[in-house]
Design an enzyme around this catalytic site. Structure first.
Site, mmCIF file in Angstrom:
data_model
loop_
_atom_site.group_PDB
_atom_site.id
_atom_site.type_symbol
_atom_site.label_atom_id
_atom_site.label_comp_id
_atom_site.label_asym_id
_atom_site.label_seq_id
_atom_site.Cartn_x
_atom_site.Cartn_y
_atom_site.Cartn_z
ATOM 1 N N LYS A 13 0.835 -1.218 0.000
ATOM 2 C CA LYS A 13 0.000 0.000 0.000
ATOM 3 C C LYS A 13 0.864 1.260 0.000
ATOM 4 O O LYS A 13 0.597 2.202 -0.748
ATOM 5 C CB LYS A 13 -0.914 0.035 1.245
ATOM 6 C CG LYS A 13 -1.854 -1.143 1.382
ATOM 7 C CD LYS A 13 -2.815 -0.956 2.555
ATOM 8 C CE LYS A 13 -2.169 -0.862 3.904
ATOM 9 N NZ LYS A 13 -1.522 -2.094 4.396
ATOM 10 N N ARG A 88 -9.265 0.969 9.195
ATOM 11 C CA ARG A 88 -8.832 -0.383 9.534
ATOM 12 C C ARG A 88 -9.889 -1.147 10.320
ATOM 13 O O ARG A 88 -9.677 -2.308 10.655
ATOM 14 C CB ARG A 88 -7.570 -0.301 10.381
ATOM 15 C CG ARG A 88 -6.276 -0.605 9.626
ATOM 16 C CD ARG A 88 -5.150 -0.372 10.601
ATOM 17 N NE ARG A 88 -3.947 -1.067 10.335
ATOM 18 C CZ ARG A 88 -2.878 -0.502 9.764
ATOM 19 N NH1 ARG A 88 -2.931 0.712 9.305
ATOM 20 N NH2 ARG A 88 -1.774 -1.199 9.653
ATOM 21 N N ARG A 127 11.569 -5.156 4.542
ATOM 22 C CA ARG A 127 11.239 -3.719 4.449
ATOM 23 C C ARG A 127 12.205 -2.867 5.276
ATOM 24 O O ARG A 127 12.490 -3.171 6.424
ATOM 25 C CB ARG A 127 9.803 -3.534 4.949
ATOM 26 C CG ARG A 127 9.274 -2.150 4.779
ATOM 27 C CD ARG A 127 7.798 -2.150 4.650
ATOM 28 N NE ARG A 127 7.092 -2.582 5.852
ATOM 29 C CZ ARG A 127 5.778 -2.648 5.921
ATOM 30 N NH1 ARG A 127 5.041 -2.342 4.881
ATOM 31 N NH2 ARG A 127 5.195 -3.045 7.027
ATOM 32 N N ARG A 158 11.436 -1.031 10.835
ATOM 33 C CA ARG A 158 10.429 -0.613 11.809
ATOM 34 C C ARG A 158 10.380 -1.622 12.956
ATOM 35 O O ARG A 158 10.428 -2.823 12.709
ATOM 36 C CB ARG A 158 9.049 -0.575 11.141
ATOM 37 C CG ARG A 158 8.829 0.635 10.287
ATOM 38 C CD ARG A 158 7.609 0.522 9.432
ATOM 39 N NE ARG A 158 6.439 -0.044 10.085
ATOM 40 C CZ ARG A 158 5.252 -0.147 9.504
ATOM 41 N NH1 ARG A 158 5.074 0.296 8.265
ATOM 42 N NH2 ARG A 158 4.232 -0.671 10.131
ATOM 43 N N ARG A 169 0.110 -8.731 13.815
ATOM 44 C CA ARG A 169 -0.479 -7.727 12.908
ATOM 45 C C ARG A 169 -1.351 -8.405 11.852
ATOM 46 O O ARG A 169 -2.399 -7.881 11.469
ATOM 47 C CB ARG A 169 0.619 -6.892 12.260
ATOM 48 C CG ARG A 169 1.251 -5.936 13.273
ATOM 49 C CD ARG A 169 2.527 -5.311 12.756
ATOM 50 N NE ARG A 169 2.311 -4.486 11.604
ATOM 51 C CZ ARG A 169 3.251 -4.253 10.667
ATOM 52 N NH1 ARG A 169 4.437 -4.802 10.766
ATOM 53 N NH2 ARG A 169 2.979 -3.480 9.658
HETATM 54 P P1 AMP Z 1 1.040 0.811 9.183
HETATM 55 O O1 AMP Z 1 2.254 1.633 8.904
HETATM 56 O O2 AMP Z 1 -0.151 1.236 8.392
HETATM 57 O O3 AMP Z 1 1.312 -0.678 9.090
HETATM 58 O O4 AMP Z 1 0.648 1.082 10.711
HETATM 59 C C1 AMP Z 1 1.541 0.791 11.780
HETATM 60 C C2 AMP Z 1 0.783 0.677 13.073
HETATM 61 O O5 AMP Z 1 0.151 1.927 13.384
HETATM 62 C C3 AMP Z 1 -0.354 -0.340 13.079
HETATM 63 O O6 AMP Z 1 0.086 -1.666 13.346
HETATM 64 C C4 AMP Z 1 -1.236 0.208 14.209
HETATM 65 O O7 AMP Z 1 -0.680 -0.062 15.479
HETATM 66 C C5 AMP Z 1 -1.125 1.711 13.971
HETATM 67 N N1 AMP Z 1 -2.155 2.192 13.014
HETATM 68 C C6 AMP Z 1 -1.959 2.715 11.771
HETATM 69 N N2 AMP Z 1 -3.121 3.033 11.177
HETATM 70 C C7 AMP Z 1 -4.081 2.697 12.071
HETATM 71 C C8 AMP Z 1 -5.505 2.753 12.046
HETATM 72 N N3 AMP Z 1 -6.174 3.219 10.972
HETATM 73 N N4 AMP Z 1 -6.170 2.317 13.144
HETATM 74 C C9 AMP Z 1 -5.537 1.861 14.225
HETATM 75 N N5 AMP Z 1 -4.199 1.751 14.318
HETATM 76 C C10 AMP Z 1 -3.470 2.173 13.248
#
Ligand code: AMP
Length: 226
Positions: A13, A88, A127, A158, A169
């Site tokens: 994404k 999400r 990554r 990360r 996750r």
């Molecule tokens: P991502 O970079 O999108 O994988 O997000 C990393 C982490 O941020 C996720 O595993 C969640 O802990 C938090 N996070 C990001 N977007 C959301 C969302 N829309 N709702 C809840 N937690 C989020």
């Protein structure tokens, strides 16, 4: 162009959003990036979110909707946006629909980026992101340049991309985010693409899916005059 990119962690994404930004001139809104910036800056939001993110869980819906409301209110989002990592949960999707309803700017499309789970784990483990500019690479599939801003010395993994957190996750994705597929499908907004291909090929599939939504492509709209 107002779209949501939906998909499991590691489905591409973020990478594809960056490419759509270059091609269509609308901002990428990544809630993960916004939260990571808050963690780095040590704001109250960052302090609240850090442990939740490190555990691979989701930050609560009210907090996320507050973040999105503020971000969509910024001038650059008037001409459109690519939502990456939001919504999400069903509650977030409903909150987003209410917010966009108030603004009179509904979503054009939601694209599900489909990748086999076994491949996701490999992708996530490879990554790396650049501490200078934030660009994301993959040491297996999209390696960084040997020199300059994004050279290996500036790349980091990360904390939540470590193997022990990735399984959590994916489970959270299955339980809380996957229901969005049926939710958006019922609204006729969903398109699915096979995202298990070279980066350029996935971009082509994504563009084709977006074009299909409107018949002739989704045009970037002029921002309304203030
Ligand atoms: P991502 O970079 O999108 O994988 O997000 C990393 C982490 O941020 C996720 O595993 C969640 O802990 C938090 N996070 C990001 N977007 C959301 C969302 N829309 N709702 C809840 N937690 C989020």
């Amino acid at each position: 162009m107002r779209i949501v990119l939906l998909g499991a962690p590691g489905s591409g994404k973020g990478t594809q959003s960056q490419r759509l930004v270059e091609r269509h001139g609308v901002p990428q809104i990544s809630t993960g990036d916004l939260l990571r910036a808050a963690v780095k800056a040590g704001t109250p939001l960052g302090v609240h979110a850090k442990a939740i993110m490190d555990a691979g869980k989701l930050v609560d819906d009210a907090t996320m909707l507050g973040i999105i409301r503020e971000r969509l209110g910024q001038p650059d989002a008037r001409k459109g946006f690519i939502l990456d990592g939001f919504p999400r949960t069903i509650a977030q999707a409903e909150g987003l629909a209410r917010l966009l309803g108030e603004l009179g700017t509904p979503l054009d499309a939601v694209v599900l980026m489909d990748v086999d789970y076994g491949k996701l784990i490999k992708r996530i483990s490879g990554r790396r992101s650049c501490t200078n500019c934030g660009r994301v690479f993959n040491i297996h599939t999209a390696p960084p340049p040997a020199e300059g801003c994004c050279a290996a010395a500036h790349l980091v993994q990360r904390p939540d991309d470590k193997e022990e957190t990735v399984a959590k996750r994916l489970q959270v994705y299955d339980e809380q985010t996957k229901p969005l597929v049926a939710h958006y499908s019922a609204q006729g907004l969903l398109r699915m693409i096979d995202a298990d291909a070279e980066m350029e090929e996935v971009t082509q599939r994504l563009e084709a899916a977006l074009a299909e939504r409107t018949g002739e492509g989704i045009l970037v709209e002029e921002a309304p005059r203030a």
